[in-house]
Design a protein around this motif. Sequence first.
Motif, PDB file in Angstrom:
ATOM      1  N   GLN A 138      -6.406  -3.795   5.026  1.00 21.45           N
ATOM      2  CA  GLN A 138      -6.336  -2.713   4.044  1.00 21.45           C
ATOM      3  C   GLN A 138      -6.070  -1.352   4.688  1.00 21.45           C
ATOM      4  O   GLN A 138      -5.947  -0.357   3.982  1.00 21.45           O
ATOM      5  N   TYR A 194       0.847  -1.195   0.000  1.00 23.63           N
ATOM      6  CA  TYR A 194       0.000   0.000   0.000  1.00 23.63           C
ATOM      7  C   TYR A 194       0.879   1.241   0.000  1.00 23.63           C
ATOM      8  O   TYR A 194       2.010   1.219   0.487  1.00 23.63           O
ATOM      9  N   MET A 232      -4.056   0.891  -2.684  1.00 26.99           N
ATOM     10  CA  MET A 232      -3.493  -0.440  -2.900  1.00 26.99           C
ATOM     11  C   MET A 232      -2.716  -0.469  -4.211  1.00 26.99           C
ATOM     12  O   MET A 232      -3.219  -0.077  -5.265  1.00 26.99           O
TER      13      MET A 232
END
Length: 672
Positions: free
Chosen positions: A216, A161, A166
């Motif tokens: 994430q 990332y 991403m």
Amino acid sequence: MKVIERFPRRVREIENVFIPLSDGCRLAARIWLPEDAERDPVPAILECLPYRKRDGTAWRDQTMHPYFAGHGYAVLRIDLRGSGDSDGVLCDEYTTQEHDDCIEAIRWAAAQPWCSGKVGMWGISWGGFNALQVAARRPPALGAIVAIMASDDRYNDDIHYMGGAMLHDNFAWASSMFAYLSLPPDPRVVGSGWRETWLKRLEHARFWLRHWLAHQRRDDYWKHGSVCEDYGRIACPVYAVGGWEDGYVNAVPRLLAGLAAPVKGLVGPWGHALPHEACPGPSIGFLQEILRWWDHWLKGRDTGIMAEPRYRVWMNDSYAPEPWSAQRPGRWIAESAWPSPRIEERSFYLNDGVLAPTPGPERALRCRSPQDTGVCALEWCSYGGSGADLPTDQREDDGRSLCFDSPPLDARTEILGAPVARLAFSVDRPVAGIAVRLCDVAPDGASTRVTYSLFNLTHWNGHENPEALVPGRRYRADVPLNHIAHAFKEGHRIRLAVSTCYWPQMWPAPAPVTLTLFAGASRLDLPVRPPRAEDADLPAFGTPEGAPPLADRTLRPERTRRTVSRDLVTGETRVVMEKDSGAVRLEAIDLEVDSAAVETYRVRADDPLSARADIVYRQSLGRGDWRVRTETRTAIRLTATAFRVTAQLDAYEGDRRVFSRNEYFTVPRDLI
């Protein structure tokens, strides 16, 4: 590179030694050391990697490790648990188990009769990461480390990332490791149990993207192994080395600023490769430089290295954009402290299409970039070799972005540090990302990308707790670009370009985004460096040196190509990256090695959900009648709410398939 045939001490190589661990597992190590080391013990230097010492890194190992051994060190190139010729299974990168194993290996090396009890740890990329991470655990025998092209921040400055966005490499790197770890140990090293070890590895092999998609945002998973969480944990001396075209360059100035332990920083023009052989050049006598470091900290010799400036970097001069470069124009400069009190922040306001020293009237400027914006820079970083992987002329991407240009410069302007774009903005979607690029525009219009950053706007208030954006609401975000040293020539213009897409590097938002950037209320801060007369007196680096190279025979030449094509009917842009390492025969161990990969990325200009990627790896090993090969196929697709992933692994012994597995999983998108 100058090949050195004779060294101060004669070198003995031990092709393989098994280092026993407390849980019964064994790590396979290749060792180079002086022939007389048991009579005259020497410090040990460890490099711990999953890339197969036998047939993966053997070429570069052969030129480096005997060099250090010939100068009075025992050098251990260790296969991590579950890789190469070591026992066990490797389940992820930088695990606590990996660190524990490295610490046991350090203890083992320090106790050997050929070791003085002093140990160093070093490596490029993975080996630099775990050198930093193990140093934070403070094993008693560890006297110093060298971290080359490695990061202190696993979330924001790694291959996964960037700024909360991403990277395509999150998928590509998972695909690479899926393939690398599918190969067996060498029967000549491990004996008849090779097949049992191989099948166990295959049975436990999983596509690591599942881990990385499950995290994430910046959480405890990424904080583990990120030494930036507490620099005070590192007590041993650190030499941090980076390259302006590498993806990990920001770690070098951060380590200089954060560590209380003795630390030096070196950044060249290089991509992700060792500085004695990396492109763009100039390459340097890096092995001699690191030998001075080891001699100072592991042998107590005054080599003068710590009396030199703390931070030494290559200042790029303006250069033409080209996909490959053997040499960058510029010069070596240095700062005695970092952060340097000499750096002056100079602000340029983003007015209506121009960069100006004062803010103009506020104006709302809008941009919705086509989804294939970004193909002028295909890779997250250059890999520093012969492949054409540098950013090309940015004019096409600039034309799909909001651009702000300075007037032609009336004097040369040098910067050193991280430029920061301070943006006032709104968007029309709850999830949005941007790419911010600093470019050097020549009088003929050619646009060279100097540095850049990707940024997920839902992370405007931090990476740990992103929040959906309210369409139409006004926000502010500070976007630091990657550190750089660059001299803009007189007559050139400085350009800041902002786009809402950056394919294939940045995975797109769930829906097309219109960005509103408020000119007059946004600005660019540049770290301007005044001249330093002492730079002219810096000692020159030596000519690159190394030990004689490995004997091999090419069976199929390597081939690297990156192509971009557009279908004018469907609007699809296709990026194909052929990364064929070729086929070679390692004469000393009678082994044939073959590896090739093809990465394909597709997107339609009008549809972010058309983005897809497919990667195929084919690898084989052979010796006489013993032949093994593996094939992996990985794919990722998008919906508005999820990532859909498939991973297929097939393994063959001769013509017989001995293993096959298909993985399918779906992971929800977390504001990406």
